[in-house]
Design an enzyme around this catalytic site. Structure first.
Site, PDB file in Angstrom:
ATOM      1  N   HIS A 358       5.431   2.835 -17.368  1.00  0.00           N
ATOM      2  CA  HIS A 358       6.140   3.357 -18.548  1.00  0.00           C
ATOM      3  C   HIS A 358       7.303   2.446 -18.930  1.00  0.00           C
ATOM      4  O   HIS A 358       7.483   2.125 -20.113  1.00  0.00           O
ATOM      5  CB  HIS A 358       6.652   4.765 -18.242  1.00  0.00           C
ATOM      6  CG  HIS A 358       7.641   5.277 -19.241  1.00  0.00           C
ATOM      7  ND1 HIS A 358       7.275   5.804 -20.458  1.00  0.00           N
ATOM      8  CD2 HIS A 358       9.005   5.326 -19.206  1.00  0.00           C
ATOM      9  CE1 HIS A 358       8.360   6.167 -21.121  1.00  0.00           C
ATOM     10  NE2 HIS A 358       9.424   5.884 -20.385  1.00  0.00           N
ATOM     11  N   GLU A 403      12.439   7.115 -27.050  1.00  0.00           N
ATOM     12  CA  GLU A 403      11.251   7.574 -26.332  1.00  0.00           C
ATOM     13  C   GLU A 403      10.089   7.931 -27.252  1.00  0.00           C
ATOM     14  O   GLU A 403       8.941   7.589 -26.965  1.00  0.00           O
ATOM     15  CB  GLU A 403      11.600   8.790 -25.458  1.00  0.00           C
ATOM     16  CG  GLU A 403      12.489   8.464 -24.262  1.00  0.00           C
ATOM     17  CD  GLU A 403      11.770   7.658 -23.190  1.00  0.00           C
ATOM     18  OE1 GLU A 403      10.557   7.419 -23.324  1.00  0.00           O
ATOM     19  OE2 GLU A 403      12.433   7.250 -22.225  1.00  0.00           O
TER      20      GLU A 403
END
Length: 530
Positions: A358, A403
């Protein structure tokens, strides 16, 4: 420096007493900086209240009171249940500071309400003199609630142990309606401690220990003893890291590299159509330099050096998901706290917690873009010294931008959020006709409810990173923080702009930069004039 040290000690006094985990009441089963911030606020409030209650009990125990060689030692005025009616947070902090030196001279400010006007004031001043205090400043005004009474602000210098006794004496006096210590120097805890130098990030390591393989049976690695041992080992490597150390290398296993390969190939296939231009540009550069390839997970040290050469950002190993305040603080120094462990092979395309895939595929390409890097740092700077409620709002803004953010590009909507670019299921959902797309406005984004069980029903679209920065700056200017900060890249230090000298120094630096800019423009125009 004394005030900074005192703030750090106050932070330690109100330190978190229990872990941020599902077993301790954390409600979410998905990585969410938003829910982290809300839960952090709740835990800190509970912890702080426990500390204050314990301190009040100690303060009301006469056997624990410091000895003061002054006649007519007063006793605190108490309520029916025996607790001190007026003990404040500042007084509790002062009480705890007695262990460091009761005879240390303390600066303090008292606010008093006088029942009998100036005649009461003379008795107050005599009491201060009895406790060997020095009055540095005094001002009065009519009480706003009762015009027959006076409010008095008195700034004094006095030994700590005497100051506590003075306050209790004043509270007992029939001449006063109220007496309170409002704080000065290190007797206030109203402004949260925050790191002033990158080295102090060593103290910003509170973890959100939720949804970890050792704690939750629903984690893909819960039944895999080998995976759990591997995660523990990599976490210990991160815990041992200190500012100035070389970033430790991780010898990734064949299984971990296989997991990386599966995700990397998927992102590379989807990127040309769905990712923003800035992401695509850096992604290709990372491939050209051999940092990104399909067979091996990049090392943080190699990626950190690349980022530093592009935007000045560097990486720091993290053992897991940091609390919102600690994570955002690191961004102020252009430092990104990154995990090094890898998600479980049984769940390669989704992880509810941060992992190296990630971080590397989602965050790193855009941290190498100058405009996006500046936006990230400004979020971090805004978080320093912010209240808990403002940390929640900043976390929400971060969540819906860094995000899960979208932006416009040549009339089309593209993804720039790391959570989208490293999880293709939500990426395709965000760019479909199912969710609602709203223009990015920090004030409304900051209070948008977060969905932690399913894909988001709402996403925010920025016109550009520059437009997002401009809107964010205007919104931050409305926050309640009573000071402004700036990051000095030469010293790696955050400076609080709270004195004339600091402002003059900043103005001189800006004037120098403007001079260079003006000279550059004139030299570029010169050939055209010949």
């Amino acid at each position: 420096m004394a005030a900074i040290a005192a703030a750090q000690k106050n932070r330690e006094m109100f330190a978190i007493k229990k872990s941020y985990s599902i077993e301790n009441g954390y409600p979410s089963r998905r990585r969410s900086l938003v829910d982290d911030a809300r839960f952090e606020t709740m835990v800190v409030t509970q912890t702080k209240q426990t500390v204050l209650d314990e301190a009040r009990l100690r303060a009301n125990d006469s056997s624990l009171e410091p000895e003061v060689e002054i006649n007519e030692k007063p006793t605190p005025k108490q309520t029916e249940d025996g607790e001190d009616a007026g003990l404040t947070e500042e007084e509790i902090i002062l009480q705890n500071s007695l262990n460091e030196g009761p005879e240390i001279v303390q600066k303090a400010a008292l606010v008093l309400r006088l029942r009998e006007g100036m005649s009461s004031l003379s008795r107050v001043l005599k009491t201060i003199e009895k406790y060997s205090g020095v009055v540095c400043h005094l001002e009065t005004r009519p009480s706003q609630t009762d015009k027959n009474q006076l409010d008095v602000l008195i700034k004094i210098e006095m030994q700590r142990q005497h100051l506590l006794q003075l306050i209790k004496n004043l509270r007992q006096s029939a001449s006063l309606t109220s007496a309170s210590l409002v704080g000065e120097d290190n007797v206030t805890n109203k402004s949260p401690w925050f790191p002033r130098h990158a080295s102090e990030l060593d103290n910003c390591n509170h973890l959100m220990t939720k949804y970890e393989p050792d704690l939750d049976m629903n984690h893909p690695g819960f039944a895999d003893k080998e995976y759990r041992a591997r995660r523990k080992h990599i976490a210990e490597v991160a815990f041992a890291y200190k500012y100035g150390d070389a970033i430790p290398l991780i010898d990734y296993t064949e299984t971990e590299n296989k997991t990386w390969s599966a995700v990397f190939n998927t992102v590379r296939d989807l990127m040309p159509k769905h990712a923003c231009a800035e992401y695509r540009r850096v992604f290709r550069k990372l491939e050209d330099e051999g940092i990104f390839n399909t067979t091996a997970i990049p090392q943080l040290d190699e990626m950190s050096k690349f980022l530093q050469s592009q935007t000045g950002f560097t990486l720091r190993p993290a053992a897991g998901l940091l609390t919102s305040r600690d994570f955002l603080a690191s961004l102020a120094f252009r430092i990104f706290q990154s995990t090094q462990y890898v998600r479980h092979i049984n769940s390669p395309y989704h992880t509810p917690e941060p992992d190296s895939i990630h971080e590397l595929l989602g965050h790193m390409p855009l941290l190498a873009d100058p405009s996006f890097a500046q936006f990230s740092q400004e979020i971090g700077l805004a978080s320093l010294g912010a209240s808990d409620s403002e940390i929640e709002k900043l976390s929400t803004v971060y969540w819906f931008t860094v995000e899960f953010g979208l932006c416009k590009e040549n009339g089309a909507v593209k993804a720039y959020g790391a959570g989208l670019l490293s999880a293709y299921g939500e990426l395709l959902h965000a760019l479909s006709d199912k969710p609602e797309l709203r223009p990015f406005e920090p004030a409304s984004t900051a209070v948008q409810p977060y969905q932690d069980q399913e894909y988001q029903p709402v996403y925010y679209v920025a016109e550009s990173f520059e437009d997002a920065k401009d809107k964010f700056r205007r919104w931050v200017s409305t926050m309640s923080r009573p000071f402004e900060v700036r990051f000095n890249p030469h010293t790696q230090r955050v400076e609080v702009l709270d004195t004339v000298d600091k402002l003059e120094s900043l103005v001189n630096q800006l004037n120098t930069e403007l001079l260079h800019l003006s000279n550059a423009v004139n030299k570029m125009k010169a050939p055209a004039l010949e």
